[in-house]
Design an enzyme around this catalytic site. Structure first.
Site, PDB file in Angstrom:
ATOM      1  N   TYR A  65     -13.557  -5.296   5.992  1.00 12.00           N
ATOM      2  CA  TYR A  65     -12.115  -5.111   6.203  1.00 12.00           C
ATOM      3  C   TYR A  65     -11.702  -4.839   7.645  1.00 12.00           C
ATOM      4  O   TYR A  65     -10.534  -4.966   7.982  1.00 12.00           O
ATOM      5  CB  TYR A  65     -11.567  -4.042   5.252  1.00 12.00           C
ATOM      6  CG  TYR A  65     -11.633  -2.621   5.754  1.00 12.00           C
ATOM      7  CD1 TYR A  65     -10.480  -1.983   6.252  1.00 12.00           C
ATOM      8  CD2 TYR A  65     -12.816  -1.895   5.730  1.00 12.00           C
ATOM      9  CE1 TYR A  65     -10.529  -0.666   6.690  1.00 12.00           C
ATOM     10  CE2 TYR A  65     -12.865  -0.596   6.171  1.00 12.00           C
ATOM     11  CZ  TYR A  65     -11.724   0.021   6.648  1.00 12.00           C
ATOM     12  OH  TYR A  65     -11.778   1.308   7.091  1.00 12.00           O
ATOM     13  N   THR A 124      -1.823   0.129  -5.067  1.00 14.00           N
ATOM     14  CA  THR A 124      -2.353   0.992  -6.118  1.00 14.00           C
ATOM     15  C   THR A 124      -1.437   2.185  -6.350  1.00 14.00           C
ATOM     16  O   THR A 124      -1.026   2.847  -5.402  1.00 14.00           O
ATOM     17  CB  THR A 124      -3.747   1.497  -5.701  1.00 14.00           C
ATOM     18  OG1 THR A 124      -4.524   0.376  -5.325  1.00 14.00           O
ATOM     19  CG2 THR A 124      -4.425   2.234  -6.836  1.00 14.00           C
ATOM     20  N   ARG A 164     -11.986   8.276   6.101  1.00 17.35           N
ATOM     21  CA  ARG A 164     -11.752   8.667   7.486  1.00 17.35           C
ATOM     22  C   ARG A 164     -11.819  10.179   7.636  1.00 17.35           C
ATOM     23  O   ARG A 164     -12.891  10.732   7.878  1.00 17.35           O
ATOM     24  CB  ARG A 164     -10.415   8.113   7.995  1.00 17.35           C
ATOM     25  CG  ARG A 164     -10.471   6.624   8.319  1.00 17.35           C
ATOM     26  CD  ARG A 164      -9.191   6.157   9.008  1.00 17.35           C
ATOM     27  NE  ARG A 164      -7.996   6.524   8.245  1.00 17.35           N
ATOM     28  CZ  ARG A 164      -7.465   5.765   7.270  1.00 17.35           C
ATOM     29  NH1 ARG A 164      -7.998   4.608   6.992  1.00 17.35           N
ATOM     30  NH2 ARG A 164      -6.411   6.171   6.607  1.00 17.35           N
ATOM     31  N   TYR A 193       0.885  -1.172   0.000  1.00 22.84           N
ATOM     32  CA  TYR A 193       0.000   0.000   0.000  1.00 22.84           C
ATOM     33  C   TYR A 193       0.919   1.218   0.000  1.00 22.84           C
ATOM     34  O   TYR A 193       0.871   2.031   0.903  1.00 22.84           O
ATOM     35  CB  TYR A 193      -0.844  -0.104   1.280  1.00 22.84           C
ATOM     36  CG  TYR A 193      -1.995   0.835   1.462  1.00 22.84           C
ATOM     37  CD1 TYR A 193      -3.055   0.883   0.560  1.00 22.84           C
ATOM     38  CD2 TYR A 193      -2.057   1.666   2.588  1.00 22.84           C
ATOM     39  CE1 TYR A 193      -4.125   1.727   0.781  1.00 22.84           C
ATOM     40  CE2 TYR A 193      -3.129   2.510   2.815  1.00 22.84           C
ATOM     41  CZ  TYR A 193      -4.167   2.537   1.904  1.00 22.84           C
ATOM     42  OH  TYR A 193      -5.238   3.365   2.127  1.00 22.84           O
ATOM     43  N   GLN A 253     -15.571  -4.862   0.444  1.00 20.61           N
ATOM     44  CA  GLN A 253     -14.382  -4.464   1.207  1.00 20.61           C
ATOM     45  C   GLN A 253     -14.739  -3.553   2.387  1.00 20.61           C
ATOM     46  O   GLN A 253     -14.252  -3.736   3.497  1.00 20.61           O
ATOM     47  CB  GLN A 253     -13.417  -3.724   0.267  1.00 20.61           C
ATOM     48  CG  GLN A 253     -12.094  -3.311   0.918  1.00 20.61           C
ATOM     49  CD  GLN A 253     -11.144  -2.631  -0.095  1.00 20.61           C
ATOM     50  OE1 GLN A 253     -11.467  -2.524  -1.281  1.00 20.61           O
ATOM     51  NE2 GLN A 253      -9.998  -2.200   0.372  1.00 20.61           N
ATOM     52  N   ARG A 272     -15.376  -2.945  -3.853  1.00 24.45           N
ATOM     53  CA  ARG A 272     -15.308  -1.896  -2.814  1.00 24.45           C
ATOM     54  C   ARG A 272     -16.406  -2.010  -1.766  1.00 24.45           C
ATOM     55  O   ARG A 272     -16.170  -1.701  -0.590  1.00 24.45           O
ATOM     56  CB  ARG A 272     -15.384  -0.514  -3.469  1.00 24.45           C
ATOM     57  CG  ARG A 272     -14.267  -0.206  -4.431  1.00 24.45           C
ATOM     58  CD  ARG A 272     -12.908  -0.299  -3.766  1.00 24.45           C
ATOM     59  NE  ARG A 272     -11.836   0.011  -4.720  1.00 24.45           N
ATOM     60  CZ  ARG A 272     -10.562  -0.251  -4.488  1.00 24.45           C
ATOM     61  NH1 ARG A 272     -10.189  -0.829  -3.354  1.00 24.45           N
ATOM     62  NH2 ARG A 272      -9.651   0.039  -5.391  1.00 24.45           N
TER      63      ARG A 272
HETATM   64 MN    MN Z   1      -4.008  -3.645  -3.965  1.00 16.78          MN
END
Ligand code: MN
Length: 428
Positions: free
Chosen positions: A255, A361, A153, A139, A251, A248
Site C-alpha cells: 500500500y 469500513t 502507526r 475511509y 495490503q 491484509r
Molecule cells: Mn474499504
C-alpha cells in the site's frame, strides 16, 4: 418532497401482499427497492421491486401500462431507468405504492396479470443491479481510522492530520464488483514476512471483510463541474450494503505510497436491492459533530446521516448456527455521503450514472461493533469465538460472510436484504 411522495412513506401504510406487512420483513410497502432478477419461467434478467416475499416484475407492469419508465425495465441493468431522472424514479415509486396498497384492486383482482407480475423471491436469481462505470472507496469512520492508525502507526497520533479535513478515499476497481451470493476466491499475491528480506508469493493468510454501505450515482456531473455539497444528495439514486473484501497481508506490503491495489481489487460484494434515498428519508438523522469545522465547500445545513442498523455474521462451511461478529450503525460515519461526493468532484472529476461509492469500513466504539476482523481481533491477536466452537482471527476457506442492514420504523423496517459471499480456496 411533495404530498404524493410523502404518502408512500406513511408508517401506517399496508399492502394487500400479506408478507410485506410482517414487521420483520425487509421489504414493506414503504421500501420498494429496485433490483435486477431472472427466474425459471423467464431467464431474461429484468427490473423488479422487492415487496414482502415477492418481486414485482416491472417489465410486466410497464407492458400492462400500470407504470411508465419508457421501456427501460426490460434492460438487464438499471442504468437506463436511473438516467431518466429523479422525477421518473419518484413517479414509479408513487404508482407502485398505490398499486400494492391495501384496498387497491387493480393488480390484486386481475389474476392473470398478478400471476405474471409477481414472482416469489425464493425462485429468483438476483443479478448485479447496475453497470458500474467507476468505484470509489472512502475511509470515513473515525473509529475505524483510529483503530487502524493505532495498530500500524502510533496510538497517540492515530489519525493523520488530513483525516479530519477531508473525506479520504481512493479510486477502486469497478470490474470486480459482484452481486451477493457470488463466491469469492482467496487471492494470491506478494506477502512480506517480518523476518525475511524479500516477499514471498503465497495465498493470502489474512483474508478479511470490510462492513460498508455504498451509494449509487443517479445523476452524473460533467467533467470540470463540481457538485456542491448542498446539491449532492440529488445526485444519489440509492444505497446498497457493500463488503470490501481485503487481503491484509498483501495490503500491508503493497500500500505504500499509493494505497491498496491487489489487496482490494480481487472482489467487492454488494447487496442486490438498491434502497432509494426517498425510502430512507424517514431515517435521516444528524451527522456527528465535526471539529474542526470543514472548509466551506464541505459544509451543509441540516441532517445528512441515516440511521441504518448493521450486522455481520460468519458461518463456517457445514455449520448450522452463524456467529454474529459485528453490530453497528451507519449514522456513526463522520463524513456524510454528500460531503464525500462534493469532495470527490471538487477538483473537476466527473461521475456517471451507476458509479458506486463505498463509505469505508463502518466501525463503532466497541470491539463488538468493529467492521473488520483486523480490528475486532486486533490483527489476529484476539480471535473471535464461534457459536459452534472454534475461533477466527481471519477468514478460512468455506466461511460464509453475510451483511445485513435495516432502518427500524414503528412496526416496520426498511431493509437491505443480504450481502453474502463464501470463500473459495486460492488457485494452486
Ligand atoms: Mn474499504
Amino acid at each position: 418532497m411533495n404530498d404524493a411522495l410523502k404518502a408512500t412513506l406513511a408508517p401506517t401504510l399496508k399492502s394487500w401482499i400479506q408478507s410485506a406487512n410482517d414487521p420483520a420483513s425487509d421489504f414493506p410497502i414503504q421500501n420498494l427497492p429496485f433490483g435486477i432478477f431472472s427466474d425459471a419461467v423467464n431467464a431474461q434478467p429484468r427490473a423488479g421491486v422487492a415487496i414482502g416475499d415477492w418481486i414485482a416484475d416491472l417489465a410486466v407492469l410497464e407492458d400492462a401500462r400500470l407504470i411508465d419508465a419508457r421501456g427501460t425495465f426490460h434492460a438487464s441493468r438499471l442504468n437506463d431507468f436511473i438516467a431518466l431522472g429523479r422525477e421518473t424514479w419518484r413517479g414509479v415509486r408513487i404508482a407502485l405504492s398505490a398499486l400494492l396498497a391495501h384496498g387497491n384492486a387493480t393488480l390484486r383482482d386481475d389474476e392473470a396479470l398478478r400471476r405474471r407480475a409477481l414472482v416469489p423471491r425464493s425462485d429468483a436469481t438476483m443479478h448485479l443491479p447496475v453497470e458500474i462505470p467507476g468505484y470509489t472507496d472512502f475511509y470515513s469512520s473515525k473509529e475505524h481510522a483510529t483503530n487502524v492508525g493505532s495498530m500500524f502507526r502510533d496510538p497517540k497520533n492515530a489519525l493523520l492530520p488530513n483525516w479530519s479535513e477531508l473525506p479520504v478515499g481512493y479510486n477502486g476497481r469497478a470490474s470486480s464488483v459482484v452481486v451477493s451470493g457470488t463466491p469469492v476466491r482467496r487471492p494470491n499475491g506478494q506477502i512480506k514476512l517480518p523476518n525475511e528480506e524479500r516477499p514471498i508469493f503465497s495465498a493470502c493468510r489474512k483474508l478479511d471483510i470490510e462492513l460498508e454501505a455504498g451509494f449509487i450515482i443517479g445523476r452524473g456531473n460533467a467533467l470540470g463541474e463540481p457538485i456542491a455539497c448542498e446539491d449532492a444528495e440529488a445526485h444519489i439514486f440509492g444505497m446498497v450494503l457493500l463488503n470490501d473484501w481485503s487481503a491484509r497481508d498483501i495490503q500491508q506490503w503493497e500500500y505504500v505510497p499509493l494505497g491498496p491495489f491487489n489487496s482490494k481489487g480481487f472482489a467487492t460484494t454488494i447487496s442486490p436491492w438498491i434502497v432509494t434515498l426517498d425510502a430512507l428519508e424517514p431515517f435521516r438523522t444528524a451527522t456527528p459533530a465535526q471539529d474542526p469545522q470543514p472548509l466551506a465547500y464541505l459544509r451543509h445545513e441540516g441532517d445528512h446521516a441515516f440511521d441504518i442498523e448493521l450486522e455481520v455474521t460468519l458461518r463456517p462451511e457445514g455449520a448450522h448456527t452463524p456467529t454474529t461478529i459485528s453490530r453497528t450503525n451507519f449514522k456513526l460515519m463522520y463524513w456524510s455521503m454528500a460531503q464525500q461526493l462534493a469532495h470527490h468532484t471538487v477538483g473537476g472529476c466527473n461521475t456517471r450514472v451507476g458509479d458506486l461509492m463505498g463509505s469505508g469500513t463502518i466501525s463503532g466504539p466497541t470491539p463488538d461493533s468493529c467492521g473488520s476482523l483486523l480490528e475486532s481481533t486486533w490483527n489476529g491477536q484476539r480471535p473471535v469465538k464461534l457459536e459452534e466452537g472454534g475461533e477466527r482471527a481471519f477468514l478460512q476457506d468455506g466461511d460464509e460472510i453475510t451483511l445485513r442492514g435495516w432502518c427500524q420504523g414503528e412496526g416496520y423496517r426498511v431493509g437491505f436484504g443480504e450481502c453474502a459471499g463464501q470463500i473459495l480456496p486460492a488457485r494452486g
